[in-house]
Design a protein around this motif. Structure first.
Motif, mmCIF file in Angstrom:
data_model
loop_
_atom_site.group_PDB
_atom_site.id
_atom_site.type_symbol
_atom_site.label_atom_id
_atom_site.label_comp_id
_atom_site.label_asym_id
_atom_site.label_seq_id
_atom_site.Cartn_x
_atom_site.Cartn_y
_atom_site.Cartn_z
ATOM 1 N N THR A 198 6.724 7.579 3.514
ATOM 2 C CA THR A 198 7.311 7.105 2.262
ATOM 3 C C THR A 198 8.728 6.572 2.425
ATOM 4 N N ASN A 253 -9.554 0.455 6.213
ATOM 5 C CA ASN A 253 -9.192 1.858 6.299
ATOM 6 C C ASN A 253 -9.308 2.484 4.896
ATOM 7 N N ASN A 297 4.455 1.506 7.049
ATOM 8 C CA ASN A 297 4.148 1.536 5.617
ATOM 9 C C ASN A 297 4.333 0.170 4.949
ATOM 10 N N LEU A 351 3.287 4.422 14.507
ATOM 11 C CA LEU A 351 2.699 4.837 13.241
ATOM 12 C C LEU A 351 3.645 5.677 12.395
ATOM 13 N N TRP A 395 0.842 -1.199 0.000
ATOM 14 C CA TRP A 395 0.000 0.000 0.000
ATOM 15 C C TRP A 395 0.867 1.235 0.000
ATOM 16 N N LYS A 396 0.250 2.399 -0.216
ATOM 17 C CA LYS A 396 0.971 3.663 -0.204
ATOM 18 C C LYS A 396 0.607 4.424 1.063
ATOM 19 N N SER A 397 1.539 4.441 1.988
ATOM 20 C CA SER A 397 1.362 5.155 3.247
ATOM 21 C C SER A 397 1.881 6.581 3.093
ATOM 22 N N VAL A 405 -6.254 1.482 2.489
ATOM 23 C CA VAL A 405 -5.629 0.193 2.791
ATOM 24 C C VAL A 405 -6.577 -0.677 3.608
ATOM 25 N N GLN A 459 -4.152 9.817 2.308
ATOM 26 C CA GLN A 459 -4.190 9.547 3.744
ATOM 27 C C GLN A 459 -3.790 8.106 4.056
ATOM 28 N N GLY A 460 -4.051 7.199 3.089
ATOM 29 C CA GLY A 460 -3.727 5.792 3.291
ATOM 30 C C GLY A 460 -4.937 4.910 3.052
ATOM 31 N N ASN A 495 -1.115 -5.977 4.878
ATOM 32 C CA ASN A 495 -1.813 -4.797 4.386
ATOM 33 C C ASN A 495 -1.762 -4.683 2.865
ATOM 34 N N SER A 523 -3.639 -2.772 -0.880
ATOM 35 C CA SER A 523 -4.398 -1.669 -1.453
ATOM 36 C C SER A 523 -4.589 -1.907 -2.936
#
Length: 397
Positions: free
Chosen positions: A101, A316, A124, A120, A96-98, A325, A322-323, A226, A228
């Motif tokens: 980065t 989420n 990622n 947090l 996913w793209k958190s 995922v 924003q994320g 996780n 996306s």
């Protein structure tokens, strides 16, 4: 069917025996003063490479990448608890793209900041090991802060080795030792192992947790996996054989009716979490999957409920920046704080010198037939068991 299942005990023993006939490259060994920087080896249909990253918060972080042109590219970080950053194959990205980065070096993270949510600031990865000394939401007990999801993911590996079998199918094994050793508290050590056969579109994890102390100790683990785009999208589906689903909190109650399907990126969507009781076959094997709307892309996770008895679903579906995922999370515990999990008897204990193992298989699904095969496996395990929807959360933070 077996290709998506967690390897049986006989297979695990077989792989251990095969490692005798493997070529070993030690990249980190604190006991013997070995610390290799940039490194690379190439064989038939694969490349394994370690890179040391520079700049920003990733200064000094290391990544190891397995590249198989006809199979998968898998990237993990020994600096970040051997977590898997992402995998890719057949044009499908797993991960996913958190907003985070960088591959953040744990030296730049304070786990107890933000009231225990400092974890947090490095989050990622496609796969995070949440544990092992504790996991779950942060809490303070008798003055001690139990930060979000434990320390393993922000612990650099003390030993890292690449083993490549010298006999077919020439499997590649990436091993890393994660030590949670604290004076007067715990001495839990986990030897993680990722095994991959070049050309295939699945890989296996085999982690062994050992208590090196003279006293018994609690342990918990959640394999926070996780995903996306391009699999997660409006109309995507979560699939797993379960007997019961309940909302993690009052907010998740609103999504209970549609708990198996997903929205597209939605501004203002807070995370929804669901507690699941997975069903399994007679040997404890089960499988969970995420598939796209058209049923031609997906990812499946096979695990064993004797090792990992509970399953958490994290949705989420916030904005892309924003994320956006979802998390499929086999574990020994749900994500409630450790005191709640202990009160509800989901915290396990490991005796002095004892070891416990965790085995998972991750499979990329790249066409309709593969998606259908997993759906058939799930339906076979589900059988005629109805899914009980419990509207009241099983605990309150």
């Amino acid at each position: 069917m077996k290709k998506y299942y967690t390897m049986a005990l006989s297979t695990i023993i077989g792989l251990s025996a095969m490692s005798i006939h493997a070529k070993t490259y030690v990249l980190t060994d604190i006991q013997n003063g070995i610390e290799v920087g940039n490194w690379k080896t190439t064989g038939q249909n694969y490349t394994v490479e370690q890179q040391v990253l520079h700049g920003g918060k990733q200064e000094g972080s290391k990544i190891i990448t397995i590249t198989s042109p006809t199979g998968l590219t898998i990237t993990l970080s020994p600096t970040r608890g051997m977590g898997l950053l992402h995998a890719e194959g057949k044009g499908i990205h797993l991960g996913w793209k958190s907003p985070v980065t960088e591959v953040v070096n744990p030296a730049y993270i304070q786990l107890d900041s933000r009231n225990g949510l400092g974890w947090l600031e490095g989050f990622n990865e496609m796969l995070v090991r949440c544990g092992y000394e504790w996991t779950g939401h942060p809490t303070t007990i008798d003055g001690q802060i139990y930060s979000l999801h434990g320390k393993a993911q922000n612990t650099p590996a003390s030993y890292v080795a690449v083993e490549i079998d010298e006999k077919p199918p020439f499997a590649i094994h990436i091993k890393g030792l994660i030590k949670e050793s604290t004076f007067k508290k715990a001495d839990l050590q986990t030897m993680t192992q990722l095994s991959y056969v070049p050309g295939e579109t699945s890989f296996k994890l085999h982690d062994v947790l050992t208590n090196h102390a003279d006293y018994a100790h609690d342990y918990q683990i959640i394999y926070h996996s996780n995903f996306s785009q391009p699999i997660l999208e409006e109309g995507a589906k979560f699939l797993a054989p379960v007997s019961e689903v309940s909302p993690f909190n009052d907010y998740a109650k609103k999504g209970l009716k549609d708990w198996t399907t997903y929205l597209g990126p939605t501004k203002g969507f807070d995370e929804m979490v669901f507690n699941l009781k997975p069903l399994a076959d007679s040997k404890g094997n089960t499988i969970a999957a995420l598939v796209n709307k058209d049923n031609n892309k997906g990812v499946a996770i096979a695990f064993n409920t004797q090792q990992l008895p509970v399953l958490t679903l994290w949705k989420n579906t916030d904005t892309l920046k924003q994320g956006y995922v979802t998390g499929i999370e086999p574990g020994t515990s749900y994500a409630y704080p450790v005191n709640i999990e202990k009160a509800q008897k989901r915290v396990k204990q490991i005796e002095p010198g004892q070891s416990v193992s965790f085995d998972l298989t991750y499979s990329l699904l790249s066409d309709r037939s593969q998606v259908q095969s997993v759906e058939n496996q799930i339906q076979k395990i589900q059988g005629t068991t109805a899914v009980k929807q419990v509207e009241t959360p099983i605990a309150k933070e």
